[in-house]
Design a protein around this motif. Structure first.
Motif, PDB file in Angstrom:
ATOM      1  N   PHE A   9      66.073  33.476  47.750  1.00  0.00           N
ATOM      2  CA  PHE A   9      65.868  32.139  47.182  1.00  0.00           C
ATOM      3  C   PHE A   9      65.827  31.073  48.276  1.00  0.00           C
ATOM      4  CE2 PHE A   9      67.318  28.181  45.202  1.00  0.00           C
ATOM      5  CZ  PHE A   9      66.347  28.060  44.215  1.00  0.00           C
ATOM      6  N   ARG A  10      66.637  31.259  49.312  1.00  0.00           N
ATOM      7  CA  ARG A  10      66.730  30.251  50.371  1.00  0.00           C
ATOM      8  C   ARG A  10      65.405  30.095  51.116  1.00  0.00           C
ATOM      9  NH1 ARG A  10      70.480  32.830  55.031  1.00  0.00           N
ATOM     10  NH2 ARG A  10      70.920  30.632  55.268  1.00  0.00           N
ATOM     11  N   ARG A  28      64.027  24.581  47.762  1.00  0.00           N
ATOM     12  CA  ARG A  28      65.119  25.247  47.035  1.00  0.00           C
ATOM     13  C   ARG A  28      66.123  24.264  46.424  1.00  0.00           C
ATOM     14  NH1 ARG A  28      67.330  27.424  52.828  1.00  0.00           N
ATOM     15  NH2 ARG A  28      68.185  25.432  53.477  1.00  0.00           N
ATOM     16  N   LEU A  78      62.591  29.436  49.940  1.00  0.00           N
ATOM     17  CA  LEU A  78      61.767  28.386  49.340  1.00  0.00           C
ATOM     18  C   LEU A  78      62.042  27.043  50.015  1.00  0.00           C
ATOM     19  CD1 LEU A  78      62.274  29.314  45.594  1.00  0.00           C
ATOM     20  CD2 LEU A  78      60.096  29.357  46.818  1.00  0.00           C
ATOM     21  N   ALA A 129      73.594  30.813  44.742  1.00  0.00           N
ATOM     22  CA  ALA A 129      72.624  29.920  45.384  1.00  0.00           C
ATOM     23  C   ALA A 129      73.050  28.467  45.204  1.00  0.00           C
ATOM     24  CB  ALA A 129      71.238  30.153  44.788  1.00  0.00           C
ATOM     25  N   ILE A 157      73.809  26.040  48.392  1.00  0.00           N
ATOM     26  CA  ILE A 157      72.772  25.079  48.738  1.00  0.00           C
ATOM     27  C   ILE A 157      73.165  23.652  48.358  1.00  0.00           C
ATOM     28  CG2 ILE A 157      70.352  24.426  48.281  1.00  0.00           C
ATOM     29  CD1 ILE A 157      69.831  27.518  48.081  1.00  0.00           C
TER      30      ILE A 157
END
Ligand code: GDG
Length: 724
Positions: free
Chosen positions: A173-174, A179, A176, A206, A210
């Motif tokens: 996911f990171r 994100r 992106l 995530a 993040i």
């Protein structure tokens, strides 16, 4: 009247044109069936794209009128939006990353811009229709920004979000570039649902890594809202598939199949064309079976339906070519005059044919490389009214978490996969029935209606929880009441915690020194006749003395071990010992040596292990280990182990902010008492003070305090406005 608004990329309808008239055909998909009971009722409505470009305004109006009669509301997209938002960001960026095929992902600014704009387009239509009190349920990865966009305009509205595809691990996911924006968008929801616990876990992880969120179990606190993240495995319309078996058209089709495949066993495979579905690996496994076990030549057929999809996108076109090639190759190598190993169809079929195939096939092969849930596997199970047949299911499909009686395979392990086909072909009827019965019970119970009901009920519960929280928040009305009590009183005492209450947290403990604005505020408050302002902190007495000794404040340091009135000198709580430190310090040192970024703070009667600067995840892991070791060593020593905000503190039990606060109340009679704090240790004050005291927690976690404020900024604001 309160209404429910469903929002998804596609409307549950197929539109076709005939002689200038539009024909609307309801779609048969599981989601449309499940949500049918909702959107068709009363004022409820489903918002989405009708599935094709309709540019002429008068046609748009015509379609809108027709759709409104079906409780549907279209969002029209231009060809460019379809290209960049749908084909682009949704299918060429999010889809591959979320399906662990990051090498296929394209990170194009134009795609992102279109994604953002189209989400806004959906938002505008939602805002036109939504009224306070309504419930909005948003679906899937095309609309990840929508919850946040609606929340910004309608802060009180109830929003549920469900993601139908996997949520990848943080490492994927990171990748992106957008994100954080994506997570912020998703966190606009009140309730977020995923198919599996792993997806839920990945999302929480995530979000934690993040964004500056607080997470406890499955609740994320973000912008003063609690967002509940849960697992809701989606089901199918079980009764529909079970009943289809008796449909005359289906019976007729089954008859044809029986005639055509009198001597062969049928292995069925049905997918949309997609690289996430593992179609090539499935073909390889079948090829290996024919190669290694020639006795199956002429006796088994792979009946493979691939439903056309996205085949203008190069990767999909390539995949299609590869499938064509491999199927051709296998057929050419193994076919006999009377037998074709693979019956391959690149097209879709009416549901009656699917049902006939589900009814007839001995084995159903569902072996995606990644799949959010996979409904085909459940449809096969629901169709097996005789409880026979074998499902081979990839462990990468969400459905494998529920259908544990399937033959579960890793689709990359072609050898094991081939063996599973052999096992399935040879499985005794009794075993087939035992497994199938268990799976049917699950698919029957956790059907689509159950899923919709669970999600909606939970959304309502979450909203009730939020309402309760909102009632505790210090709003304008409560602030007026507090001010009134403050002004009516003659003798007032205010207990203030320091870190997290009057200042924000800093990476270094020494950086959080008071700023001029705070000094000014404390000076003004303490200058008011009748006011006793008590700073009550876990900090060292030397630090508190240095920072506040020159003000007219009472100071309680180290959770009460050291105390000082404004006129007096520091004195220690009598009878305390620090001999225990000799034993506890080495345990903390060991943790510090093993954990880069952690440090020990030594106070007169306590030891603190700080892990704010430790790699996220590792810090929590070591803190848990340390907590259990410390608990073991501190029993019967009169010590208390306290987990705090990125700290673990060990102190004498006698030291307690609550006790210290009470000793202050013994000196004088106060007619206004207030305490503010953010930490676990402040809970002791909240509990110790008499009921008429005003207790305020900073942060929205569970607390014994009556009220809460969101941040130290709000604390300062309330204190500043007390004198008004
Ligand atoms: C997303 C997620 C998740 C297939 N061929 C034909 C046909 N189908 C129907 C099947 C089944 C559906 O399409 C495919 O099921 P999926 O589970 O792949 O659903 P999608 O909506 O594509 O995918 C997925 C799902 O959402 C639900 O949350 O399970 O993981 O990717 O219902 O029967 N139907 C007809 N003709 C065909 O040829 N009529």
């Amino acid at each position: 009247m309160r209404k429910t608004i469903i929002v998804s990329n596609r409307l549950p309808v197929k539109i076709s044109e005939s002689n200038g008239e539009y024909i609307m055909q309801p779609s048969e998909g599981g989601l449309a069936t499940g949500l049918g009971s909702i959107y068709r009722e009363g004022n409820n409505i489903w918002i989405g794209w009708p599935g094709q470009e309709i540019s002429a305004e008068k046609n748009q109006e015509k379609i809108t009128r027709q759709l409104r009669k079906l409780n549907l509301m279209p969002v029209f997209l231009t060809q460019e939006e379809i290209n960049n938002f749908y084909e682009g960001f949704s299918n060429e960026t999010l889809w591959p990353v979320f399906h662990y095929m990051a090498v296929y992902a394209r990170y194009e600014q134009d795609y992102w811009d279109a994604y953002y704009e189209v989400n806004k387009k959906f938002r505008d239509i939602v805002l036109k229709l939504a009224a306070p009190g309504d419930i909005i349920w948003i679906h899937d990865y095309q609309l990840l920004l929508l919850p946040g966009m609606i929340r910004a305009e309608m802060p009180e509205i109830s929003i549920g979000f469900f993601q139908h595809i996997p949520f990848p691990s943080f490492e994927l996911f990171r990748l992106l570039p957008w994100r954080a924006e994506i997570l912020e968008g998703m966190l606009g929801a009140d309730l977020m649902g995923f198919h599996t616990f792993d997806d839920t876990r990945h999302f929480l992880n995530a979000a934690n890594r993040i964004l500056p969120v607080n997470t406890s179990a499955n609740v994320v606190s973000w912008n003063d809202r609690a967002i509940v993240v849960e697992t809701f495995p989606m089901g199918i319309d079980f009764n529909k598939y079970a009943a289809l078996g008796n449909n005359p058209e289906v019976r007729k089709q089954v008859g044809y199949l029986k005639d055509n495949f009198q001597h062969e066993r049928m292995v069925l495979s049905i997918d949309r064309l997609d690289y996430s579905k593992g179609i090539l690996q499935r073909l390889q496994a079948f090829e290996l079976l024919l190669q290694l076990q020639p006795e199956y030549v002429g006796r088994v057929v792979l009946y493979m339906i691939v439903v056309p999809s996205r085949d203008t996108v190069p990767q999909y076109k390539e995949l299609r070519d590869e499938i064509d090639k491999l199927v051709g190759n296998i057929n050419a190598r193994f076919r006999t005059l009377a037998w074709h190993p693979i019956q391959y169809f690149y097209r879709s079929f009416p549901v009656e044919i699917l049902s006939a195939l589900y009814n007839f096939a001995d084995i159903c092969l569902v072996t995606p490389m990644r799949d959010g849930m996979n409904l085909v596997s459940k449809e096969y199970v629901a169709s097996r009214n005789n409880n026979d047949g074998v499902l081979i299911l990839s462990e990468m499909a969400g459905a494998s978490k529920e259908l544990i009686d399937a033959l579960i395979v890793n689709p990359n392990n072609i050898g094991a996969f081939t063996r599973a086909i052999v096992d399935a072909l040879n499985m005794p009827l009794e075993e087939q029935q035992r497994r199938m019965k268990q799976m049917r019970a699950i698919v029957a119970k956790f059907n689509i209606h159950h899923w919709v009901k669970l999600f909606m009920t939970r959304l309502q519960e979450v909203n009730e929880m939020q309402q309760n929280m909102l009632a505790r928040r210090v709003n304008q009305e409560t602030a007026v009441l507090i001010r009134q009590q403050y002004h009516e009183a003659k003798k007032r005492i205010i207990f203030l915690d320091y870190d997290g209450t009057l200042v924000g947290f800093q990476p270094n403990i020494d950086m959080a020194s008071p700023d001029p604005d705070l000094y000014q505020l404390l000076r003004e408050l303490s200058a008011v006749p009748g006011n006793d302002i008590v700073m009550i902190s876990g900090r060292k007495h030397e630090t508190l003395g240095d920072w506040f000794g020159h003000l007219k404040l009472d100071l309680i340091a180290e959770h009460g071990a050291w105390q000082k009135t404004k006129e007096g000198e520091w004195y220690q709580l009598p009878g305390l010992t620090d001999k225990w430190k000799k034993e506890i310090l080495p345990i903390m040192e060991l943790a510090t040596d093993r954990t880069p970024g952690s440090l020990i703070e030594e106070k007169s009667y306590s030891l603190v292990w700080h892990y704010r600067k430790v790699e996220s995840g590792l810090g929590e892991l070591r803190a848990n280990e340390l907590m259990s070791t410390l608990r073991y060593f501190t029993v019967e020593k009169g010590l208390q182990v306290l987990p705090g905000d990125k700290v673990i503190e060990v102190k004498n039990v006698e030291i307690n902010k609550g006790k210290a606060a009470l000793s202050w109340l013994n000196h004088k009679r106060y007619d206004f008492m207030m305490a503010m704090g953010d930490d676990v240790t402040d809970e002791d004050i909240f509990k110790a003070l008499p009921p008429k005291a005003i207790t305020i927690k900073v942060g929205s976690q569970v607390s014994a305090a009556q009220y809460y404020l969101r941040s130290y900024h709000e604390v300062r604001h309330l204190l500043r406005t007390l004198k008004q």
